[in-house]
Design a protein around this motif. Sequence first.
Motif, PDB file in Angstrom:
ATOM      1  N   SER A  62     -10.560 -11.105  21.967  1.00  0.00           N
ATOM      2  CA  SER A  62     -11.822 -10.457  22.329  1.00  0.00           C
ATOM      3  C   SER A  62     -12.738 -10.188  21.133  1.00  0.00           C
ATOM      4  O   SER A  62     -13.950 -10.121  21.298  1.00  0.00           O
ATOM      5  N   GLN A  63     -12.180 -10.033  19.932  1.00  0.00           N
ATOM      6  CA  GLN A  63     -12.994  -9.734  18.762  1.00  0.00           C
ATOM      7  C   GLN A  63     -13.447 -11.029  18.075  1.00  0.00           C
ATOM      8  O   GLN A  63     -12.814 -12.064  18.233  1.00  0.00           O
ATOM      9  N   PRO A  64     -14.543 -10.960  17.273  1.00  0.00           N
ATOM     10  CA  PRO A  64     -15.005 -12.169  16.561  1.00  0.00           C
ATOM     11  C   PRO A  64     -14.158 -12.453  15.319  1.00  0.00           C
ATOM     12  O   PRO A  64     -14.661 -12.524  14.203  1.00  0.00           O
ATOM     13  N   LEU A  65     -12.846 -12.562  15.522  1.00  0.00           N
ATOM     14  CA  LEU A  65     -11.896 -12.703  14.417  1.00  0.00           C
ATOM     15  C   LEU A  65     -11.014 -13.921  14.621  1.00  0.00           C
ATOM     16  O   LEU A  65     -10.813 -14.379  15.753  1.00  0.00           O
ATOM     17  N   PHE A  66     -10.492 -14.435  13.534  1.00  0.00           N
ATOM     18  CA  PHE A  66      -9.356 -15.356  13.606  1.00  0.00           C
ATOM     19  C   PHE A  66      -8.483 -15.123  12.385  1.00  0.00           C
ATOM     20  O   PHE A  66      -8.920 -14.565  11.371  1.00  0.00           O
ATOM     21  N   VAL A  67      -7.203 -15.521  12.507  1.00  0.00           N
ATOM     22  CA  VAL A  67      -6.230 -15.312  11.440  1.00  0.00           C
ATOM     23  C   VAL A  67      -5.691 -16.666  11.016  1.00  0.00           C
ATOM     24  O   VAL A  67      -5.582 -17.592  11.826  1.00  0.00           O
ATOM     25  N   ILE A  75      -1.741 -14.378   4.408  1.00  0.00           N
ATOM     26  CA  ILE A  75      -2.323 -14.317   5.749  1.00  0.00           C
ATOM     27  C   ILE A  75      -3.726 -13.743   5.587  1.00  0.00           C
ATOM     28  O   ILE A  75      -3.899 -12.662   5.014  1.00  0.00           O
ATOM     29  N   LYS A  76      -4.724 -14.474   6.062  1.00  0.00           N
ATOM     30  CA  LYS A  76      -6.114 -14.032   5.922  1.00  0.00           C
ATOM     31  C   LYS A  76      -6.715 -13.802   7.303  1.00  0.00           C
ATOM     32  O   LYS A  76      -6.541 -14.614   8.214  1.00  0.00           O
ATOM     33  N   VAL A  77      -7.422 -12.683   7.411  1.00  0.00           N
ATOM     34  CA  VAL A  77      -8.130 -12.359   8.656  1.00  0.00           C
ATOM     35  C   VAL A  77      -9.627 -12.541   8.385  1.00  0.00           C
ATOM     36  O   VAL A  77     -10.164 -11.980   7.433  1.00  0.00           O
ATOM     37  N   TRP A  78     -10.275 -13.345   9.238  1.00  0.00           N
ATOM     38  CA  TRP A  78     -11.670 -13.744   9.033  1.00  0.00           C
ATOM     39  C   TRP A  78     -12.537 -13.226  10.171  1.00  0.00           C
ATOM     40  O   TRP A  78     -12.075 -13.097  11.310  1.00  0.00           O
ATOM     41  N   ASN A  79     -13.809 -12.976   9.858  1.00  0.00           N
ATOM     42  CA  ASN A  79     -14.823 -12.698  10.877  1.00  0.00           C
ATOM     43  C   ASN A  79     -15.774 -13.891  10.907  1.00  0.00           C
ATOM     44  O   ASN A  79     -16.490 -14.147   9.938  1.00  0.00           O
ATOM     45  N   TYR A  80     -15.777 -14.637  12.033  1.00  0.00           N
ATOM     46  CA  TYR A  80     -16.590 -15.861  12.054  1.00  0.00           C
ATOM     47  C   TYR A  80     -18.079 -15.568  12.189  1.00  0.00           C
ATOM     48  O   TYR A  80     -18.909 -16.432  11.890  1.00  0.00           O
ATOM     49  N   LYS A  81     -18.432 -14.355  12.652  1.00  0.00           N
ATOM     50  CA  LYS A  81     -19.855 -14.000  12.686  1.00  0.00           C
ATOM     51  C   LYS A  81     -20.379 -13.735  11.274  1.00  0.00           C
ATOM     52  O   LYS A  81     -21.479 -14.152  10.918  1.00  0.00           O
ATOM     53  N   LEU A  82     -19.570 -13.003  10.485  1.00  0.00           N
ATOM     54  CA  LEU A  82     -19.959 -12.733   9.103  1.00  0.00           C
ATOM     55  C   LEU A  82     -19.675 -13.909   8.185  1.00  0.00           C
ATOM     56  O   LEU A  82     -20.121 -13.933   7.036  1.00  0.00           O
ATOM     57  N   ARG A  83     -18.885 -14.870   8.678  1.00  0.00           N
ATOM     58  CA  ARG A  83     -18.572 -16.109   7.960  1.00  0.00           C
ATOM     59  C   ARG A  83     -17.844 -15.826   6.636  1.00  0.00           C
ATOM     60  O   ARG A  83     -18.118 -16.430   5.619  1.00  0.00           O
ATOM     61  N   VAL A  99       0.796 -18.343  12.818  1.00  0.00           N
ATOM     62  CA  VAL A  99       0.254 -16.989  12.969  1.00  0.00           C
ATOM     63  C   VAL A  99      -0.341 -16.884  14.365  1.00  0.00           C
ATOM     64  O   VAL A  99      -0.802 -17.875  14.937  1.00  0.00           O
ATOM     65  N   GLN A 100      -0.307 -15.650  14.918  1.00  0.00           N
ATOM     66  CA  GLN A 100      -0.831 -15.456  16.274  1.00  0.00           C
ATOM     67  C   GLN A 100      -1.232 -14.005  16.471  1.00  0.00           C
ATOM     68  O   GLN A 100      -0.536 -13.088  16.033  1.00  0.00           O
ATOM     69  N   PHE A 101      -2.395 -13.785  17.122  1.00  0.00           N
ATOM     70  CA  PHE A 101      -2.802 -12.442  17.541  1.00  0.00           C
ATOM     71  C   PHE A 101      -2.086 -12.075  18.846  1.00  0.00           C
ATOM     72  O   PHE A 101      -1.894 -12.924  19.725  1.00  0.00           O
ATOM     73  N   HIS A 102      -1.730 -10.801  18.991  1.00  0.00           N
ATOM     74  CA  HIS A 102      -1.209 -10.307  20.265  1.00  0.00           C
ATOM     75  C   HIS A 102      -2.369 -10.169  21.244  1.00  0.00           C
ATOM     76  O   HIS A 102      -3.494  -9.866  20.845  1.00  0.00           O
ATOM     77  N   HIS A 103      -2.090 -10.387  22.540  1.00  0.00           N
ATOM     78  CA  HIS A 103      -3.171 -10.391  23.523  1.00  0.00           C
ATOM     79  C   HIS A 103      -3.673  -8.992  23.844  1.00  0.00           C
ATOM     80  O   HIS A 103      -4.770  -8.852  24.417  1.00  0.00           O
ATOM     81  N   GLU A 104      -2.935  -7.926  23.516  1.00  0.00           N
ATOM     82  CA  GLU A 104      -3.379  -6.561  23.795  1.00  0.00           C
ATOM     83  C   GLU A 104      -3.355  -5.681  22.553  1.00  0.00           C
ATOM     84  O   GLU A 104      -4.353  -5.050  22.214  1.00  0.00           O
ATOM     85  N   TRP A 122      -3.297  -5.366  12.217  1.00  0.00           N
ATOM     86  CA  TRP A 122      -4.475  -5.835  11.480  1.00  0.00           C
ATOM     87  C   TRP A 122      -5.552  -4.749  11.337  1.00  0.00           C
ATOM     88  O   TRP A 122      -6.460  -4.875  10.520  1.00  0.00           O
ATOM     89  N   GLN A 123      -5.408  -3.673  12.138  1.00  0.00           N
ATOM     90  CA  GLN A 123      -6.357  -2.580  11.975  1.00  0.00           C
ATOM     91  C   GLN A 123      -6.022  -1.715  10.764  1.00  0.00           C
ATOM     92  O   GLN A 123      -6.896  -1.337   9.990  1.00  0.00           O
ATOM     93  N   SER A 124      -4.716  -1.390  10.601  1.00  0.00           N
ATOM     94  CA  SER A 124      -4.309  -0.620   9.420  1.00  0.00           C
ATOM     95  C   SER A 124      -3.956  -1.518   8.239  1.00  0.00           C
ATOM     96  O   SER A 124      -3.725  -1.030   7.136  1.00  0.00           O
ATOM     97  N   ARG A 125      -3.898  -2.848   8.488  1.00  0.00           N
ATOM     98  CA  ARG A 125      -3.657  -3.849   7.447  1.00  0.00           C
ATOM     99  C   ARG A 125      -2.297  -3.657   6.775  1.00  0.00           C
ATOM    100  O   ARG A 125      -2.155  -3.774   5.558  1.00  0.00           O
ATOM    101  N   THR A 126      -1.290  -3.319   7.586  1.00  0.00           N
ATOM    102  CA  THR A 126       0.062  -3.123   7.057  1.00  0.00           C
ATOM    103  C   THR A 126       1.063  -3.883   7.900  1.00  0.00           C
ATOM    104  O   THR A 126       0.805  -4.199   9.074  1.00  0.00           O
ATOM    105  N   CYS A 127       2.219  -4.156   7.311  1.00  0.00           N
ATOM    106  CA  CYS A 127       3.325  -4.786   8.033  1.00  0.00           C
ATOM    107  C   CYS A 127       4.089  -3.700   8.765  1.00  0.00           C
ATOM    108  O   CYS A 127       4.500  -2.692   8.155  1.00  0.00           O
ATOM    109  N   ILE A 128       4.286  -3.836  10.075  1.00  0.00           N
ATOM    110  CA  ILE A 128       4.940  -2.795  10.864  1.00  0.00           C
ATOM    111  C   ILE A 128       6.347  -3.192  11.276  1.00  0.00           C
ATOM    112  O   ILE A 128       7.097  -2.346  11.767  1.00  0.00           O
ATOM    113  N   SER A 129       6.703  -4.456  11.102  1.00  0.00           N
ATOM    114  CA  SER A 129       8.073  -4.848  11.443  1.00  0.00           C
ATOM    115  C   SER A 129       8.404  -6.183  10.789  1.00  0.00           C
ATOM    116  O   SER A 129       7.526  -7.049  10.668  1.00  0.00           O
TER     117      SER A 129
END
Length: 1219
Positions: A62-67, A75-83, A99-104, A122-129
């Motif tokens: 849903s967000q303008p992002l890809f990983v 692992i890089k997280v990009w915003n394709y609107k901001l390019r 790499v894959q985003f979770h659907h929820e 990806w919101q807190s930018r940390t490894c959780i598991s």
Amino acid sequence: MLTKFETKSNRVKGLSFHNKRPWILASLHTGVIQLWDYRVGTLIDKFDEHEGPVRGVSFHYSQPLFVSGGDDYLIKVWNYKLRRCLFTLHGHLDYIRTVQFHHESPWILSASDDQTIRIWNWQSRTCISVLTGHNHYVMCALFHPKEDLVVSASLDQTIRVWDIGALRKKGVSPADDSMRLSEMNSDLFGGVDAVVKYVLEGHDRGVNWAAFHPTLPLIVSGADDRQIKLWRMNDTKAWEVDTLRGHGNNVSCVMFHAKQDIIVSNSEDKSIRVWDVTKRIGIQTFRREHDRFWVLAFHPEMNLLAAGHDSGMIVFKLERERPAFSVSGDSLYYVKDRFLRIHDFYTQKDSQVIPIRRPGSLILNQGPRTLSFSPTENAVLLSSDVDGGCYELYILPKDSTGRGDALQDVMRGLGGSAVFVARNRFAVLDKINNHVIVKNLKNDIVKKSSLPFAADAIFYAGTGNLLCRSEDRVIIFDLQQRIVLCDLQIPFIKYVAWSSDMESVALLGKHVIIVANKKLEHQFTVHETIRVKSGAWDDNGVFIYTTLNHMKYCLPNGDSGIIRTLDVPLYITKVSRNIVCCLDRNVKNCPISVDPTEYMFKLSLLKKKYDRIMSMIKNSQLFGQAIIAYLQQKGYPEVALHLVKDERTRFNLALECGNIQTAVASANELDEKDHWYRLGVEALRQGNASIVEYAYQKTKNFERLSFLYLITGNIEKLSKMMKIAEIKNDVMGQFHNSLYLGDIHERVRVLEKAGHLPLAYITASVHGLKEDADRLGKELGDNIPSLPKGKVPSLLIPPAPVLSCSDWPLLRVMKGIFEGGLDNIGKAGENEEDDEALDADWVEDLDIDDVIGMQNGNVEILVENSDAIEGNDEEGGWDLEDLELPPEVATPKASINGRSVGFIAPTLGMPVSQIWIRDSSLPAEHAAAGNFDTALRLLTRQLGIKNFIPLKPMFLDLYLGSQSYLRTFDSAPVISLEIEKGSSETSGGSVPHAPALVFNFSRLDEKLKTAYKATTDGKFAEALRLFLNILQSIPLTVVYSRREVDEVKEMILLAKEYVIGLKMEVMRKEVKDDMIRQQELAAYFTHCNLQTVHLRLALMNAMTICFKAGNYMTAANFSRRLLESNPPKEIQAKKARQVLQACERNMKDTTELNYDFRNPFVVCGATYVPIYRGQKGVSCPYCGSRFVPSIEGKLCTVCDLAVVGADTSGLRCSPSQVR
């Protein structure tokens, strides 16, 4: 496989579809990530911050992002609107595979060669598991689409399923994340947030991919043991179900289809395989010659797949999604889910009629492609690709409103396509024998007809007629008389849509719509950049069609526009008033309500239904800029004027249609200097002096105002302008006004006051003002200037105006329908104000308060108090008693409001040059009219021409040759006249509004004769120049009969053959050191289509060269061909016989040539090598020269105009081709 888009690049290792937009991400082995729009085939953006290959990439849902994850362990997280890259996640110690985003949840899943799987927030930018357990590279890790599960595949030959339910329950706040990370570090990755639920073992070698089924508890995996395994799981265990074998190398990726019971896999054996899940067998294989496949991706919403290989990627569909349907009256017959269904447009009732038999083959794309219905016999024909093309005939039950579960008897037969052509007759195309077979409803053959060309499909074209399609043309074939009624040269088309009255037909191609009448006479062509999907005619003769993302309309004159955008592709079945009935790709009926106002307005304008136009203007909402621009383009600015409220637009439109009253009202609202200036120019052109005066007053343009009073003879106001100039201390203005008035005393006074005493003295002396001259002479003393002797002075008197102090007389014309009917729209509340305005004088006085204050502040007191001005008169000052200037202008009311009289100023007509090109598709006529840009576009569309440099002088000749200029008298501008072609016998009577063109067929014929003579004389360079000039002149030549059209086309072929032959001959003389190449070029020259006299000379030349080189067998062939041509000159025949006798003693060739005279061939126009029959080649769309495939996309070296292999509509050189 139906290929939709393909790219050429380095090896593609990762792919991801966007779930809403037509975008796909491709990560390359070079480290670049490409963002493509697969619908239009364009590269949108590139991202290249990774070092080394990027193996995994994924869009967010849903967000303008890809990983992305790469071999740089990042692992890089990009915003394709901001390019740009937003942030980078560090933690993996080796290559990252997926790499894959979770659907929820805000999670990212990554798999790495460091034998771990990590889940990141990806919101807190940390490894959780961190998921540990694999003891070799983890090649793949994917979330379950619905449950809290993860599946992973590793080169340790296992597949693991992980339960991450505990991770979701814990929450993912930043504080918890850091705490959890410290716990994991302390426990050496021993966290319990994710636990192994199953370990699946069964592959003999490393597993490359594993994926969940979207809905069922199934897993599919592919491995280096070349096997695909199917696994089932429940709450407690998982087990192997079956193994699919068939790949010849490592299976690199495998997935379940989202909407069908199939598995798609690809492999390093350069193939993509499709498997049936229920029967567990392979049903189709697609191969590439040189490229190994590495990755697959499914579109989350649509039936699209993508596969990455060694040299790029390919986006494709497995099956066609266009439903088979047929409309009969108010009913729609269509096929859905193996059933024939009927939909009633009126009641919106949908019912099942009969089941359709399943094809015996499991190969994809075997469903019905077309459906044809006979309403009188209640019979249905279904055509499909089963067994290379077959049809099925069903006789429907009379009561078709039930469930229709009973299987009907079906009659089958082979054939490319089948359609009903009469009440109880249908036609079947036999592609192999190129026959059309007519059968009755018992499936018995009634008649068989041979077609005049190789057709690949047939369509209904009226009772007893068929429209037959080939690659480059369509014909209408009469089955009764077995003759071709008409034909049309067009690009390849896919679908045909007839109007309800069978008077018009729309031929739909991939990116083009060609509309013709029932005699296949071309009317217009519409080009689209997006694929055309379907279309239907409405009751008014407007063609409504859909592309992938738009619903559009097309008017009978070729104008088109957008009705609305579409979220998904739709297939139009019927158009009824403002309802467009469609089928979507799920074969669901979708009636769509549309607003037909725009295209009905344009249609009414086209058909000149002005009463309807007035009604629409009065009752409709405000139109947009597009309709206003359309009205301006079509020459109806006065209509557009009533549709806008923006004052700037109204002002521009009012000037364009000459409506001065509206322009004045808008200028008053805007009150900008530029608008007043433009209003003055237009009013001056119309001779409305009152409004010109008003405009000049508003801009305070005193110089123009003075000149206006001069040419209108208003001496009184001119005198007052001189006084104003004095108040402003404008010396030049005073002097000019005194010149205009012929006032000598004033001129002497102005010059004296300005300090120019010598000029004042000369002026007074010349004009006989003795007192002033004596007084000035005393002041000058010894510096009195001398006057020329022997000269007779003359008084400068201003010219007498033709019309004094009045507007120009206006031509009495009837009011147009729009001026009379639309004046009162929206003005009901303004009548009283209008009446008051009519009684008032709208030309306001020039208020002196506006004048002063520019330079003379002290004059302000005089102007504000008129009594003080009169007092100054007694004290000997200047007479300024009527400084409130100019006084009220007695303007005729006719110039203010057209309602007070019965006439208005006529509007400008359409220029002749615009009439020439209004309905013309001939480039020469557009060039003659000066519209070079449209001429260039026509040449590109019709002939694929891209190099216009050789045509530039011809364009200028055409334009100058169709224009003439008439001088009237010195003070008037030169009048431009367009020269039109008169009637003649060759043009079949009169050619209305056609320009006189400097290029014609007779001139080409004369050039051809000159070129032939130069060839005969051996002046090859001169002949080559002449033939090339002929070839380049033909696109800008117009002829007026069918016979001449055929002759022009024949001349193109002749000139092309000579250009190729002469170029080879010129080259042969340049390669003197290469005897083999000399012989080859001389031999190829003899295979050009030359005149007999030139062919004999070419044969003599080739025979001599080959004989001298010792190639006796080849020389003997040339001598035989020369003798077969019966040369009239005995010397040629004698020499040929001698060479033949000498060669027959030793029939050998000492050198091998790239020349086989036994095998028919044509010569490549660029490389000059033979292209033998059966070999692939490409053609120039204009001159028809053949080239080897490597020349495709390059400029044709023969005509030097067109691009080889371009898709074009063909040469247009005659109005008869269009009519």
